[in-house]
Write an enzyme that holds these catalytic residues in place. Structure first.
Site, mmCIF file in Angstrom:
data_model
loop_
_atom_site.group_PDB
_atom_site.id
_atom_site.type_symbol
_atom_site.label_atom_id
_atom_site.label_comp_id
_atom_site.label_asym_id
_atom_site.label_seq_id
_atom_site.Cartn_x
_atom_site.Cartn_y
_atom_site.Cartn_z
ATOM 1 C CG ASP A 12 -5.535 -9.437 8.264
ATOM 2 O OD1 ASP A 12 -4.788 -8.455 8.448
ATOM 3 O OD2 ASP A 12 -5.759 -10.298 9.133
ATOM 4 N N GLY A 14 -6.195 -6.876 2.278
ATOM 5 C CA GLY A 14 -5.208 -6.549 1.236
ATOM 6 C C GLY A 14 -5.091 -5.031 1.083
ATOM 7 C CE LYS A 15 -6.811 -2.740 6.380
ATOM 8 N NZ LYS A 15 -7.108 -4.166 6.590
ATOM 9 C CB ALA A 38 -2.532 -2.351 11.382
ATOM 10 N N GLY A 39 -1.235 -5.073 10.349
ATOM 11 C CA GLY A 39 -0.098 -5.610 9.602
ATOM 12 C C GLY A 39 -0.445 -5.518 8.132
ATOM 13 C CG HIS A 40 -1.646 -2.388 6.554
ATOM 14 N ND1 HIS A 40 -2.048 -1.087 6.590
ATOM 15 C CD2 HIS A 40 -2.548 -3.079 7.316
ATOM 16 C CE1 HIS A 40 -3.143 -0.974 7.342
ATOM 17 N NE2 HIS A 40 -3.461 -2.169 7.790
ATOM 18 N NE ARG A 142 -12.594 12.249 30.332
ATOM 19 C CZ ARG A 142 -13.694 12.540 31.017
ATOM 20 N NH1 ARG A 142 -14.193 13.747 30.993
ATOM 21 N NH2 ARG A 142 -14.286 11.612 31.730
ATOM 22 C CD GLN A 222 -6.985 -2.187 13.196
ATOM 23 O OE1 GLN A 222 -7.227 -0.999 13.276
ATOM 24 N NE2 GLN A 222 -5.761 -2.633 13.271
ATOM 25 C CB THR A 237 -9.897 -3.196 16.941
ATOM 26 O OG1 THR A 237 -8.724 -2.657 17.568
ATOM 27 C CG2 THR A 237 -10.427 -2.205 15.899
ATOM 28 C CG LEU A 329 -10.487 -13.289 -9.078
ATOM 29 C CD1 LEU A 329 -11.936 -13.218 -8.604
ATOM 30 C CD2 LEU A 329 -10.356 -12.729 -10.486
ATOM 31 C CG ASP A 330 -4.532 -14.822 -6.584
ATOM 32 O OD1 ASP A 330 -5.107 -13.796 -6.171
ATOM 33 O OD2 ASP A 330 -3.523 -15.296 -6.034
ATOM 34 C CB VAL A 411 -5.004 -11.500 -10.325
ATOM 35 C CG1 VAL A 411 -6.443 -11.268 -10.778
ATOM 36 C CG2 VAL A 411 -4.038 -10.624 -11.127
HETATM 37 P P1 GDP Z 1 -4.056 -5.776 5.075
HETATM 38 O O1 GDP Z 1 -3.929 -5.860 6.555
HETATM 39 O O2 GDP Z 1 -5.446 -5.436 4.650
HETATM 40 O O3 GDP Z 1 -3.046 -4.871 4.443
HETATM 41 O O4 GDP Z 1 -3.798 -7.247 4.525
HETATM 42 P P2 GDP Z 1 -2.584 -8.232 4.969
HETATM 43 O O5 GDP Z 1 -1.326 -7.730 4.380
HETATM 44 O O6 GDP Z 1 -2.625 -8.473 6.419
HETATM 45 O O7 GDP Z 1 -3.063 -9.580 4.297
HETATM 46 C C1 GDP Z 1 -3.329 -9.666 2.935
HETATM 47 C C2 GDP Z 1 -2.431 -10.746 2.334
HETATM 48 O O8 GDP Z 1 -2.867 -10.998 1.007
HETATM 49 C C3 GDP Z 1 -0.978 -10.327 2.221
HETATM 50 O O9 GDP Z 1 -0.184 -11.460 2.391
HETATM 51 C C4 GDP Z 1 -0.870 -9.815 0.782
HETATM 52 O O10 GDP Z 1 0.437 -9.915 0.263
HETATM 53 C C5 GDP Z 1 -1.807 -10.738 0.096
HETATM 54 N N1 GDP Z 1 -2.475 -10.232 -1.106
HETATM 55 C C6 GDP Z 1 -3.074 -9.025 -1.318
HETATM 56 N N2 GDP Z 1 -3.730 -9.033 -2.507
HETATM 57 C C7 GDP Z 1 -3.533 -10.253 -3.041
HETATM 58 C C8 GDP Z 1 -3.981 -10.897 -4.236
HETATM 59 O O11 GDP Z 1 -4.719 -10.329 -5.028
HETATM 60 N N3 GDP Z 1 -3.581 -12.179 -4.419
HETATM 61 C C9 GDP Z 1 -2.773 -12.843 -3.559
HETATM 62 N N4 GDP Z 1 -2.417 -14.095 -3.848
HETATM 63 N N5 GDP Z 1 -2.345 -12.287 -2.426
HETATM 64 C C10 GDP Z 1 -2.736 -11.007 -2.169
HETATM 65 P P1 IMO Z 2 -5.160 -4.991 9.585
HETATM 66 O O1 IMO Z 2 -4.989 -3.489 9.553
HETATM 67 C C1 IMO Z 2 -7.232 -8.402 11.247
HETATM 68 C C2 IMO Z 2 -8.480 -8.168 15.423
HETATM 69 C C3 IMO Z 2 -7.807 -9.091 16.414
HETATM 70 C C4 IMO Z 2 -8.948 -9.308 17.379
HETATM 71 C C5 IMO Z 2 -9.614 -7.944 17.425
HETATM 72 C C6 IMO Z 2 -9.169 -7.069 18.588
HETATM 73 O O2 IMO Z 2 -3.905 -5.736 9.312
HETATM 74 O O3 IMO Z 2 -6.309 -5.416 8.757
HETATM 75 P P2 IMO Z 2 -6.932 -5.725 19.101
HETATM 76 O O4 IMO Z 2 -5.527 -6.185 19.221
HETATM 77 O O5 IMO Z 2 -7.140 -4.676 18.058
HETATM 78 O O6 IMO Z 2 -7.536 -5.330 20.415
HETATM 79 O O7 IMO Z 2 -7.753 -7.041 18.639
HETATM 80 O O8 IMO Z 2 -9.294 -7.308 16.209
HETATM 81 N N1 IMO Z 2 -7.568 -7.309 14.630
HETATM 82 C C7 IMO Z 2 -7.295 -7.513 13.344
HETATM 83 N N2 IMO Z 2 -7.658 -8.510 12.512
HETATM 84 N N3 IMO Z 2 -6.495 -7.390 10.781
HETATM 85 C C8 IMO Z 2 -6.127 -6.379 11.587
HETATM 86 O O9 IMO Z 2 -5.483 -5.281 11.125
HETATM 87 C C9 IMO Z 2 -6.498 -6.423 12.948
HETATM 88 N N4 IMO Z 2 -6.292 -5.628 14.019
HETATM 89 C C10 IMO Z 2 -6.970 -6.170 15.032
HETATM 90 O O10 IMO Z 2 -7.386 -10.275 15.805
HETATM 91 O O11 IMO Z 2 -9.868 -10.215 16.835
HETATM 92 MG MG MG Z 3 -3.270 -7.195 8.011
#
Ligand code: GDP
Ligand code: IMO
Ligand code: MG
Length: 421
Positions: A12, A14-15, A38-40, A142, A222, A237, A329-330, A411
């Site tokens: 998480d 901010g990928k 994952a949740g991007h 396997r 992740q 994971t 950063l913000d 930011v």
């Molecule tokens: P990911 O899994 O690495 O893609 O990250 P997530 O999307 O799960 O979580 C990152 C969160 O930070 C999301 O809600 C983005 O919209 C938010 N985000 C990313 N970069 C920035 C930033 O520079 N500033 C702010 N305020 N939010 C950001």
């Molecule tokens: P993104 O791509 C943050 C964490 C889970 C748990 C551990 C194992 O959005 O960054 P799993 O379901 O993979 O067996 O869970 O890994 N986890 C993550 N935490 N961001 C993720 O993906 C994650 N994917 C798994 O919360 O601690």
């Molecule tokens: Mg995420």
């Protein structure tokens, strides 16, 4: 130029946002590991998209996306995601390819994931309950089904009936309800039919793209400390989330990789159980108070803490990070004194790296350096020179401590809230 983008912390980082920004210069975007755990998040104007299996590059017209062999695909979830994207007006068709050798997540994986978590009680991992661990477990043992099996009804039925028979015994022993072959087959047969047009030999596809001189962006999921080998085992994971995973998970060899971008927040978050040395209630209250840091996949509140440079230094090492993208950063705009963890202390012992024992790491106390906060909003800044001097000093310190060059500063969640350094 082929770029691997990885998370340098606990996920998480901010990928999704940085992938979206970098996709502008890429031709193909590839997911190489993980699944719908994952949740991007990507914002395009006011529109928010959360991608789970489909590479974030799908949001840019004209770009091609690949779900590589290293990903575990939950077909029901993928169908739902594609339909959801289409409803939002995103074109998903010939621009998406799914590897025929990617493993398939089945209902018994999800059920076993949930059962194991509840049996662990206080020792649970806090998984996303998406069946990721059991699916990768079957791959290693396997006995997994692959996308090739999913799209061939006869093979699907044969393999499913055998696998469901065995897993039903396990489920019953755990006190869970057995699965109906008929029901599972019907659902997965339909998903297989829907997904068939997307299925391809993605290794050949990627090598053809390289021969044409196209640029590939590898979208890590992740983060480094959730890596099955390099993370805080067992609180990890089940895949190689680090840069090495990009080669194995796509079929693109190491010498074709040109650079590694490591994404990190200006602070630290983690969702799920496991050690987090810099965890801090003040940082959590601040961010949660702004409505930030709630999980994009499960909605859980993320644990928050100060920037951990011991961890990011190790991430630089393990991934070979050349360029840093520092996001959020913000989030620190109002903080008076910002702390950065520069080492850990355990009794009289000092650690400059992340110890491999999760229990030991959990007992480590951070050694902090303090930085004066800039206490002005940064979300409207678009140029490095316009950042407050104290913010620049903080970022320079973070980069120096992490051992890599500062490449991008983010930011805000939007595309244009991005500073190239
Ligand atoms: P990911 O899994 O690495 O893609 O990250 P997530 O999307 O799960 O979580 C990152 C969160 O930070 C999301 O809600 C983005 O919209 C938010 N985000 C990313 N970069 C920035 C930033 O520079 N500033 C702010 N305020 N939010 C950001
Ligand atoms: P993104 O791509 C943050 C964490 C889970 C748990 C551990 C194992 O959005 O960054 P799993 O379901 O993979 O067996 O869970 O890994 N986890 C993550 N935490 N961001 C993720 O993906 C994650 N994917 C798994 O919360 O601690
Ligand atoms: Mg995420």
């Amino acid at each position: 130029m082929n770029t691997i983008l990885v998370g340098a912390q606990w996920g998480d980082e901010g990928k999704g946002k940085i992938i979206d920004v970098l996709t502008e210069q890429a031709d193909v975007v590839v997911r190489y590991a993980g699944g719908n755990n994952a949740g991007h998040t990507v914002f395009i104007g006011p529109k928010k998209y959360i991608l789970h299996l489909v590479p974030s590059g799908i949001l840019r017209p004209g770009k091609r996306c690949v779900i590589g062999n290293g990903v575990v695909v939950d077909p029901l979830s993928l169908v739902e995601e594609i339909q959801g994207l289409r409803r939002l007006g995103v074109k998903v068709g010939g621009n998406l390819a799914v590897s025929e050798t990617a493993h398939v997540v089945l209902p018994y994986h999800r059920e076993l994931d949930a059962q194991r978590e509840s049996l662990q009680g206080g020792q649970k991992i806090g998984t996303t309950k998406r069946g990721i661990g059991p699916a990768y477990g079957d791959k290693a043992a396997r006995v997994g089904l692959r996308v090739n099996d999913l799209i061939d009804p006869a093979r699907l039925e044969e393999k499913l009936s055998q696998r469901i028979r065995e897993n039903n015994e396990v489920l019953k022993a755990l006190g869970a309800k057995p699965l109906s072959l008929k029901k599972v087959f019907t659902e997965y047969r339909a998903a297989g039919k829907y997904l068939k047009p997307f299925v391809a030999n993605t290794v050949v596809l990627l090598h053809e793209a390289m021969r044409r001189g196209e640029d590939i962006l590898f979208e890590g999921a992740q983060g480094t400390f959730l890596d099955i080998d390099h993370g805080t085992y067992p609180f990890v994971t089940s895949s190689n989330t680090t840069a090495g995973g990009a080669c194995a998970g796509s079929g693109v060899p190491p010498h074709r990789m040109d650079r590694v971008v490591g994404v990190m927040k200006a602070y630290t978050t983690r969702v799920g159980e496991g050690p987090l040395p810099t965890e801090n209630a003040q940082v959590a209250d601040l961010l949660h108070g702004m409505g930030r840091e709630f999980g994009s996949t499960t909605g859980r509140a993320r644990r928050c803490g100060w920037f951990d440079a011991v961890a990011t230094r190790q991430a630089t090492m393990v991934n070979g990070i050349d360029g840093l993208a520092v996001t959020n950063l913000d989030g620190l705009d109002t903080v008076e004194t910002i702390k950065v963890c520069v080492a850990y202390r355990h009794g009289k012992k000092r650690f400059d790296f992340v110890p491999n024992d999760a229990r030991l790491l959990g007992e480590c106390k951070p050694v902090y350096a303090g930085f004066e906060g800039w206490r002005t909003p940064t979300d409207r800044v678009r140029q490095w020179k316009d950042l407050p001097p104290k913010a620049r000093a903080y970022l320079k310190a973070v980069a120096a401590l992490s051992g890599a060059k500062l490449f991008i500063v983010s930011v805000g969640p939007a595309r244009d809230q991005t500073i190239f350094v």
